[in-house]
Enzyme design. Structure first.
Site, PDB file in Angstrom:
ATOM      1  N   PHE A 179      10.382  22.359  -8.834  1.00 31.19           N
ATOM      2  CA  PHE A 179       9.980  21.082  -9.417  1.00 31.19           C
ATOM      3  C   PHE A 179      11.059  20.477 -10.299  1.00 31.19           C
ATOM      4  O   PHE A 179      10.779  19.728 -11.232  1.00 31.19           O
ATOM      5  CB  PHE A 179       8.650  21.246 -10.183  1.00 31.19           C
ATOM      6  N   ARG A 186       9.260   8.242   8.799  1.00 36.53           N
ATOM      7  CA  ARG A 186       8.836   9.272   9.745  1.00 36.53           C
ATOM      8  C   ARG A 186       8.361  10.512   8.992  1.00 36.53           C
ATOM      9  O   ARG A 186       8.995  10.940   8.018  1.00 36.53           O
ATOM     10  CB  ARG A 186      10.005   9.645  10.656  1.00 36.53           C
ATOM     11  N   THR A 190       2.513  19.855   6.687  1.00 37.57           N
ATOM     12  CA  THR A 190       3.247  20.081   5.441  1.00 37.57           C
ATOM     13  C   THR A 190       3.283  18.809   4.601  1.00 37.57           C
ATOM     14  O   THR A 190       3.261  18.880   3.371  1.00 37.57           O
ATOM     15  CB  THR A 190       4.681  20.573   5.732  1.00 37.57           C
ATOM     16  N   GLU A 203       8.070  13.890  -4.017  1.00 35.21           N
ATOM     17  CA  GLU A 203       7.934  13.364  -5.370  1.00 35.21           C
ATOM     18  C   GLU A 203       7.240  11.999  -5.384  1.00 35.21           C
ATOM     19  O   GLU A 203       7.385  11.242  -6.332  1.00 35.21           O
ATOM     20  CB  GLU A 203       9.318  13.264  -6.021  1.00 35.21           C
TER      21      GLU A 203
END
Lengths: 212, 748, 338
Positions: free
Chosen positions: B244, B636, B642, B713
């Site tokens: 992170f 895309r 995921t 993010e």
């Protein structure tokens, strides 16, 4: 799903592991074994020096059905014994103070935190880690498969603890509905926040676990 | 069976295949840094300062050295050979690198004990006694002794000040004006994986196992620190247990471990404790904002003024300067911005998930909701009225932007139309209900990258690139890209990442990994296709080049036969448009230059819209979030599984940021108080109920060859504002300082 | 963690004998180890430094590990684990406050490890107590001062505090025990004795380092709760920032015997998260006795309970939150379906 990942370090890792196991065994053979640790004697008759409480204590740990003889500083936690002495690095250190659940293992079938358990306290009990969950032929435990199916992790670091906790959650009978699963999985932090997928994985598994 | 986890791909989306590293992760076999066994390691334990400002007068290590098993104690007196590494991107996390005698922040490393066992090292570390001459520290906003500077004059990260028109005049003549101040707290990344470092010397060769978002940065910085040639250092980090932003830069602990291992001629292993991680790595600094937003009665915004203040350390002017993004996102009319760096006696802050936009968009999106309320216009409609396809500052067009489609799809799924706009009007028994929304936005970054791809005649493919698996699914999407371009099943592809002996990829920051790495892999795969095509007569080349599309094993085998080789290997370097010609050379040296966001010929951003329902107990005022819906468009998507997971985790991060996370500072002592996972609150499973992710199709061929915008993010941006806006709607109180906790709602 | 000698015992008698024979030094240098969730945690932090650790986990196979229920009441062995008691069907049905106070505490893993005896003796979560790098903590170093007074004190206590210490008693189960007038059973070198649970913990006063009335080497063997008409209508309400796995900001344990027309025959009230020790709110009980329970009387009782509150900079809200928690708990108890 074939294992499509590889690292150039993989072979050397295996080599290191073997060496480490040999070291551990050699140590335990060289030291007489006691059935149970006893209070420190004032003098160690073998070395004729004042015995230090730091001197290694002998113990037998049963992990994933295999017995290991170890000589350990009494301060060693089960987590550090698994990771640093037995090469079982599936249990993870995330806080070392019982605040995250990444070190969750099963002792006598119950989920506990290995970071707050002295290795000596685990002597004589059956410890199960993530490495002991799949069948010896590599068949995954249904909970492991469900974590894959439901994408119940991202970075994967908390995952071994989550899976062992999830298995217990079902076995304890605390997976009746979503709310109960969430509450009874709240001892395992997931910073990537895969929580809804973890709940889904437990729901996927709870019936097959009962049938199996 | 797993329909939620594996959304059906829509246009321009890849298949939701399970993660390539899934089996390793569910069996405990994935090796994180501290999991690598090394022969006969010694164990290290840090000693950190108990004061925030002053000097060490005396450091007593005598009783620590007397602990049986202690091998060495590194202090200011025996670490002079460590070189300084420059602070900044691709370099050190802080300029505060010495172990003393000056103390510049709480928890500064002052010593490191090395012993035969972890237990002995820890015991001895607690026996190192420091005596200090303590000065009164300045902890944070409101304290005496802070130093405030215009960030453009001191920060390498804020060079462009967005400004257009006469904002003061526009605001003075606006029909409706929102003039408000907002604040965000200190936050720490707290990945569950601790900051671990293991160093092994083999002659002059140094191998380091450390969780990192940038193996090439780590390799090069460590080489500088140890004054050795970079080719003598290898950084290995195949799996990172959450980062992170916290594992992107070179922190002071690393050189100490390398030095100890060298002195002892023995591997040394350090796992930094959770509390020490709060002060020996970076964090998201607390910010303050003054926003003025003016509009006409019909909702058209005519002026936007945003001044920000950000805490940083004494020596380093780290700012995130999110005005560079916030100033682009609506048709504002006149804009003026300013960012101030505020120096305190603190460790140096750094990147934390969506560094610039999290605090600045929280403030702006809160002000937008206040403006909507003031105008009595639906918050979604206010965004529609001010939607723009051009940069309000420069007039440059967006390469693509699907903000309002995100709003419309999410609003429908959320059933936004049931919302009674009147605050405190919705209730379920003992619980107030509030509904709020906000915009998510993240600049699209792409960086240079290199990749090596090898294809065997039997169709097996190996991909090598030093990109990073931090939970982002890097193994999987990179593998998918290769499988797709070379026409082989994913099961035939092996991917190697996270090792500085592989071709370099940029830091896994700014959500560029998929864009950069996949662009390089794509290029190498296409080079293989070209070589195969060249093996046949010109007339057949068209057909041969299409072997991937045909998925024809026979054709591939035939082409390899014609070439007379068993394998084809291609190495490719990718430099994004606008990148410098030596960008890959720089990358090998650990330096990354990203492009994108507001800096190219077009604005490149991903957008989303988030809707939140909060419930607040009418008596005890605890706040719960039973539902959140987000719709996102980011070019895309390589893998809908995921992608959905990253968005979902991002939204939960946003909820956490709104309601839970804050590093509390003892103001008198300038020390972090809740430096552990029991007191630094992040959500547990029971805090998270329904999270719905909508993947909005979007096509953008201009951002990069792979056509992907970063997604890691995006979803945690704006969430805190959506929650705050929902809290206002539930109970009629506007909370302008995060986190929103019980005590702020008791007096209503 | 300091080095220690580890011993394992299999009976309470052996434990006491081992304690008495402890190597050297003061009683604080010898500790019993059960679940370890407090002791190992604080030993790693160098806060607790026993030289002898006596592992009493095997005692859970003796009477100390048993849960007994009958018409007279409930006896809980001190070595029973939190999870076993929380899941016990009779306790869930007849003593809901006890089951809830355990179930809402910590995490499933910790509840599997921690024992009831250890639970009531858990130490405060005051960050200045838990971090030895702070020089001022009267609980750790008598006479050194209290950093929490001018430090960050959001989690700290507002009831039963002193100028020497404002640390909060962090437990939940303790509130249930004090509300229900539990007796705590002890065994020591001089034999067995019983104490009212309310006499076990000592408010900090001028000696916050002394937390309990236990004698050196004394071991808690169990807890007894007498059957009473208010037990079925009882509950534990815990308010915290997040939904689970957090210590209470404020909590209330309520046991209510309600007659016709909502008239309170008997009520037992304890408060958690806000006090230095398990806290019985007797003045609030008196305020409700014989009255009709409604929002107004509940608020008046709550005001009484916090009349002597002594808040500091960051925990001022606990006075208001504590009152609201008590009101909500009382109203919730009144509307429980039996």
């Amino acid at each position: 799903m074939p294992n499509a990942t590889f690292h150039s370090v993989a072979t050397s890792v295996a080599g290191w592991s073997r060496r480490m196991f040999l070291t551990a065994s050699a140590t335990s053979l060289a030291v007489p074994l006691f059935a149970r640790t006893s209070r420190a004697e004032a003098m160690d008759p073998q070395t004729a020096r004042a015995k230090d409480p730091r001197d290694p204590a002998n113990l037998a740990l049963t992990v994933n059905g295999r017995k290991h003889q170890l000589a350990l500083d009494a301060r060693t936690t089960l987590l550090d014994a698994l990771r640093e002495r037995l090469g079982l690095t599936g249990a993870k250190k995330g806080c070392d103070h019982g605040q995250c659940g990444a070190c969750t293992v099963l002792i006598d079938g119950r989920r506990v935190l290995s970071c707050l358990t002295l290795a000596l306290v685990a002597e004589g009990r059956a410890v199960t880690t993530i490495e002991g969950l799949a069948k010896p032929d590599g068949t995954l435990h249904p909970m492991q498969q469900a974590f894959i199916d439901q994408d119940a992790f991202q970075c994967g670091y908390c995952t071994p603890g989550q899976i062992l906790s999830a298995v217990s959650c079902v076995e304890e009978g605390h997976a009746a509905n979503d709310a109960e699963i969430r509450e009874y999985m709240s001892g395992n932090l997931c910073r990537c926040a895969a929580y809804p997928n973890i709940v889904a994985a437990i729901k996927q598994t709870k019936h097959s676990m009962r049938e199996g | 069976m797993a329909a939620d986890a594996a959304p059906e791909p829509k246009a321009n989306m890849g298949q939701p295949v399970p993660r390539l590293d899934a089996r390793l992760k569910v069996t405990g076999e994935a090796r994180y840094a501290a999991d690598f066994p090394v022969g006969n390691p010694a164990y290290a334990f840090l000693v950190t300062s108990a004061i925030a400002k002053g000097r060490i007068i005396r450091l007593d290590t005598e009783s620590a050295r007397a602990v049986p098993g202690v091998l060495d104690i590194l202090t200011q007196d025996n670490t002079a050979e460590l070189k300084e590494v420059k602070f900044g991107s691709g370099g050190a996390s802080t300029s505060i690198q010495k172990l003393g005698p000056e103390i510049a922040h709480d928890g500064q490393i002052i010593a490191m004990v090395v012993a035969d066992t972890f237990e002995a090292a820890r015991e001895a570390a607690y026996k190192v006694k420091a005596t200090y001459a303590e000065d009164k520290p300045s902890a944070t906003f409101g304290d005496e002794g802070l130093k405030e500077e215009d960030a453009t004059k001191v920060s390498e990260r804020h060079k462009h000040v967005p400004k257009v028109g006469d904002a003061d005049a526009a605001l003075a003549s606006a029909d409706v004006l929102v003039d408000a101040e907002y604040g965000t707290p200190t936050q720490h990344h707290n990945p569950i994986e601790l900051f671990a470092t293991t160093c092994v010397w083999n002659g002059g060769q140094l191998t380091i196992y450390e969780p990192t978002q940038f193996v090439y940065g780590l390799k090069n910085s460590l080489a500088k620190k140890m004054d050795v040639a970079p080719e003598n250092v290898r950084a290995i980090s195949p799996y990172v247990g959450g980062a992170f932003g916290s594992k992107g830069q070179f922190t002071p602990r690393t050189g100490l471990v390398a030095l100890a291992a060298k002195k002892l001629n023995r591997p040394v292993k350090l796992v930094v404790t959770r509390d020490q991680g709060f002060t020996t790595a970076t964090y998201r600094a607390e910010t303050r904002h003054h926003i003025r937003l003016g509009a006409r009665r019909d909702g058209k915004i005519t002026g936007y003024s945003h001044e920000g203040w950000e805490i940083t350390s004494r020596p380093d002017a780290y700012v995130v300067a999110g005005v560079e993004d916030s100033a682009r996102i609506y048709g504002f009319g006149a804009v003026q911005t300013k960012v101030n760096a505020v120096h305190a006696d603190r460790n140096t802050p750094g990147f934390m998930r969506s560094p610039p936009v999290v605090p600045y968009i929280y403030a702006l999106e809160s002000a937008m909701d206040e403006l909507a309320a003031r105008l009595a216009i639906d918050p979604v409609e206010l965004r529609r009225i001010n939607d723009t396809m051009h940069d309000p500052i420069t007039g440059k067009p967006y390469s693509s932007r699907s903000l309002m489609r995100c709003y419309d799809e999410a609003a429908k799924a959320f059933d936004w139309s049931r919302r009674n706009p009147e605050p405190r009007s919705m209730r379920d028994g003992d619980w107030f209900i509030g509904l709020g929304c906000a915009t998510a936005v993240y600049p699209t970054h792409v960086g240079p990258a290199a990749a090596r791809v090898r294809m065997l005649a039997n169709g097996e493919v190996q991909v090598q690139i030093a990109a990073h698996e931090i939970g982002n699914g890097a193994y999987t999407v990179i593998g998918q890209m290769a499988a797709e371009r070379l026409g082989v099943p994913l099961s035939s592809v092996k991917v190697e990442l996270g090792d500085s002996s592989l071709p370099p990829a940029p830091v896994a920051g700014g959500s560029n990994t998929t864009a950069s790495a996949c662009s390089a892999v794509l290029k190498a795969c296409d080079a293989i296709r070209v070589r195969l095509a060249r093996s046949v007569a010109t007339t057949d080349r068209g057909r041969a080049a299409g072997f991937a599309a045909d998925n024809g094993q026979e054709m591939r085998a035939d082409l390899f036969r014609r070439l007379g080789v068993g394998a084809i290997e291609e190495y490719a370097e990718f430099i994004p448009r606008g990148g410098k010609p030596d960008a890959v050379k720089q990358l090998y040296a650990g330096q990354v230059a990203m492009t994108g966001g507001p800096n190219g010929e077009k604005l490149m951003y991903a957008f989303g819209a988030e809707f939140v329902e909060v419930r607040i107990n009418a008596l005890t005022r605890e706040i719960r979030v039973p539902r959140i819906v987000g719709a996102f468009a980011a070019g895309r998507l390589m893998n809908t599984r995921t992608a959905r997971s990253q968005y979902m985790g991002g939204m939960i991060w946003g909820i956490s940021s709104a309601l839970h996370e804050a590093t509390e500072i003892d103001k008198a002592r300038a020390r972090y108080v809740n430096d552990n996972l029991a007191d630094y609150l992040v959500p547990v499973n029971a805090d998270i109920d329904r999270v719905e992710v909508i993947l909005v199709p979007e096509e953008d061929h201009e951002v990069n060859p792979a056509g992907v915008k970063g997604i890691g993010e995006l979803a945690n941006v704006g969430t805190a504002a959506a929650v705050a806006n929902a809290v206002y709607h539930a109970i009629g109180i506007r909370i302008r300082e995060l986190p929103i906790r019980i005590e702020k709602l008791l007096d209503a | 963690m300091r080095p220690f000698t580890y011993e394992r015992v299999d009976s309470a008698t052996a434990a006491i004998a081992a304690f008495g024979a402890g190597a050297v030094g003061a009683a604080s240098e010898r500790q019993y180890l059960a679940g370890g969730t407090t002791l190992i945690d604080l030993m790693k932090l160098d806060v607790m430094r026993p030289q002898t650790v006596i592992d009493i986990n095997a005692l859970d196979r003796t009477a100390l590990g048993r849960v007994e229920t009958n018409d007279q009441g409930l006896r809980l062995g001190a070595l029973a684990h939190m999870s076993e008691v929380a899941d016990h069907p009779v306790i869930k049905r007849d003593y809901p406050m006890i089951a809830q106070s355990l179930e809402l505490a910590a995490s499933p893993q910790i509840r599997n490890m921690a024992t009831l005896g250890g639970n009531v003796l858990q130490r405060t979560r005051c960050p200045y107590f838990r971090d030895v790098s702070y020089a001022e903590c009267n609980k750790r170093i008598p006479g050194s001062g209290c950093a929490a007074l001018d430090g960050f004190n959001r989690s700290h206590a507002v009831l039963g505090v002193s100028d020497a210490c404002i640390a909060t008693y962090p437990g939940d189960f303790g509130q249930a025990l004090i509300a229900l007038d539990a007796m705590v059973e002890l065994r020591g070198r001089n034999g067995d004795r019983k104490l009212p649970f309310g006499a076990l913990h000592r408010p900090p006063g001028g000696n916050p380092e002394i937390e309990t009335a236990l004698l050196p080497g004394e071991i808690i063997t169990g807890f007894a709760i007498a059957a009473a008409p208010w037990l079925r209508r009882s509950l534990y309400l815990k308010i915290r920032d997040r939904q689970s796995y957090e210590f209470a900001l404020a909590s209330a344990a309520i046991a209510l015997d309600m007659g016709k027309n909502q008239i309170v025959q008997e009520v037992r009230i304890a408060l958690g998260g806000v006090a230095s020790v398990p806290w019985r709110a007797r003045s609030a009980e008196r305020a409700l006795q014989g009255r009709r329970l409604n929002e107004q009387t509940a608020r008046a009782a709550a005001d009484t309970a916090f009349a002597d509150a002594n808040p500091h900079e960051h925990n001022l809200f606990k006075v208001g939150l504590g009152k609201r928690t008590l009101v909500r708990a009382l109203l919730q108890a009144a509307t429980m379906e039996l």
